[in-house]
Scaffold this motif. Structure first.
Motif, PDB file in Angstrom:
ATOM      1  N   ALA A  38      45.074  39.088  45.495  1.00  0.00           N
ATOM      2  CA  ALA A  38      46.163  40.069  45.350  1.00  0.00           C
ATOM      3  C   ALA A  38      47.329  39.594  44.359  1.00  0.00           C
ATOM      4  CB  ALA A  38      46.527  40.614  46.817  1.00  0.00           C
ATOM      5  N   GLU A  80      43.235  40.525  41.079  1.00  0.00           N
ATOM      6  CA  GLU A  80      42.341  41.793  41.244  1.00  0.00           C
ATOM      7  C   GLU A  80      42.186  42.517  39.996  1.00  0.00           C
ATOM      8  OE1 GLU A  80      43.725  43.624  44.875  1.00  0.00           O
ATOM      9  OE2 GLU A  80      42.652  42.173  46.193  1.00  0.00           O
ATOM     10  N   GLU A 111      38.598  43.357  38.465  1.00  0.00           N
ATOM     11  CA  GLU A 111      37.822  44.628  38.526  1.00  0.00           C
ATOM     12  C   GLU A 111      37.620  45.222  37.245  1.00  0.00           C
ATOM     13  OE1 GLU A 111      38.830  46.883  42.700  1.00  0.00           O
ATOM     14  OE2 GLU A 111      40.659  46.619  41.222  1.00  0.00           O
ATOM     15  N   ARG A 161      35.236  45.655  46.983  1.00  0.00           N
ATOM     16  CA  ARG A 161      35.015  46.322  48.296  1.00  0.00           C
ATOM     17  C   ARG A 161      36.001  46.056  49.153  1.00  0.00           C
ATOM     18  NH1 ARG A 161      30.066  44.121  51.579  1.00  0.00           N
ATOM     19  NH2 ARG A 161      31.610  42.702  51.966  1.00  0.00           N
ATOM     20  N   ARG A 162      36.767  46.705  49.710  1.00  0.00           N
ATOM     21  CA  ARG A 162      37.820  46.696  50.498  1.00  0.00           C
ATOM     22  C   ARG A 162      37.522  47.268  51.912  1.00  0.00           C
ATOM     23  NH1 ARG A 162      39.767  47.200  45.234  1.00  0.00           N
ATOM     24  NH2 ARG A 162      41.749  45.804  44.873  1.00  0.00           N
ATOM     25  N   VAL A 195      36.248  38.630  54.472  1.00  0.00           N
ATOM     26  CA  VAL A 195      35.297  38.343  53.188  1.00  0.00           C
ATOM     27  C   VAL A 195      34.247  37.925  53.241  1.00  0.00           C
ATOM     28  CG1 VAL A 195      35.643  37.797  50.558  1.00  0.00           C
ATOM     29  CG2 VAL A 195      37.678  38.537  51.791  1.00  0.00           C
ATOM     30  N   ASP A 224      44.550  35.490  50.858  1.00  0.00           N
ATOM     31  CA  ASP A 224      43.771  36.769  50.662  1.00  0.00           C
ATOM     32  C   ASP A 224      42.809  36.905  51.703  1.00  0.00           C
ATOM     33  OD1 ASP A 224      44.507  38.301  47.841  1.00  0.00           O
ATOM     34  OD2 ASP A 224      44.926  36.023  47.660  1.00  0.00           O
TER      35      ASP A 224
END
Length: 139
Positions: free
Chosen positions: A13, A54, A58, A65-66, A71, A119
């Motif tokens: 992030a 991120e 992406e 996937r959140r 994780v 994260d």
């Protein structure tokens, strides 16, 4: 295809927060820093840990996937002694890591505990006895 892994890339992030954790906190050394984009750290003789913003991740790889929960990956740092496991887990907690699981003797014969980086990536710090453990440690 050779049997090896060259990069482990984690979408993060905040690259600066990751730099503070890994470089300032854990004392690791960066190989490449592109502010707000990527931080690359040599993690082995032929292995790089890449912490990628991120947005860039992406754009190249696709949506992340959140949601709740861990994780679905763990990273492991193996050491030779139980004392080293305890020292590293304590350091991680001092610099702000979430202490996920204290060190304990495992049914597979090792000794390990877990912390989470900023994260949420889970890091196992472990003594892995026997030939497999010897394989992953430097001489």
């Amino acid at each position: 295809m050779d049997q090896r892994i060259s990069f482990i890339t984690l979408a993060v992030a905040d690259v600066e927060r990751s730099r503070q954790f890994y470089i300032d906190g854990l004392g690791w050394h960066p190989e490449l820093v592109v502010p707000d984009e990527v931080l690359m750290i040599r993690a082995g003789e032929h292995l790089m840990l890449s912490l990628w913003a991120e947005s860039g991740f992406e754009a190249e790889v696709g949506p992340i996937r959140r949601g709740a929960g861990a994780v679905p990956i763990t990273l492991s740092h193996n050491v030779r002694t139980e004392g080293e496991v305890d020292e590293i887990l304590a350091l991680a907690q001092r610099i702000g890591a979430d202490p996920v699981s204290p060190a304990t003797r495992r049914e597979w014969g090792g000794y390990s505990g877990y912390f989470a980086d900023p994260d949420g990536f889970r890091w196992e710090v472990a003594v892995n006895p026997g030939p497999t453990g010897d394989l992953v440690l430097p001489d």
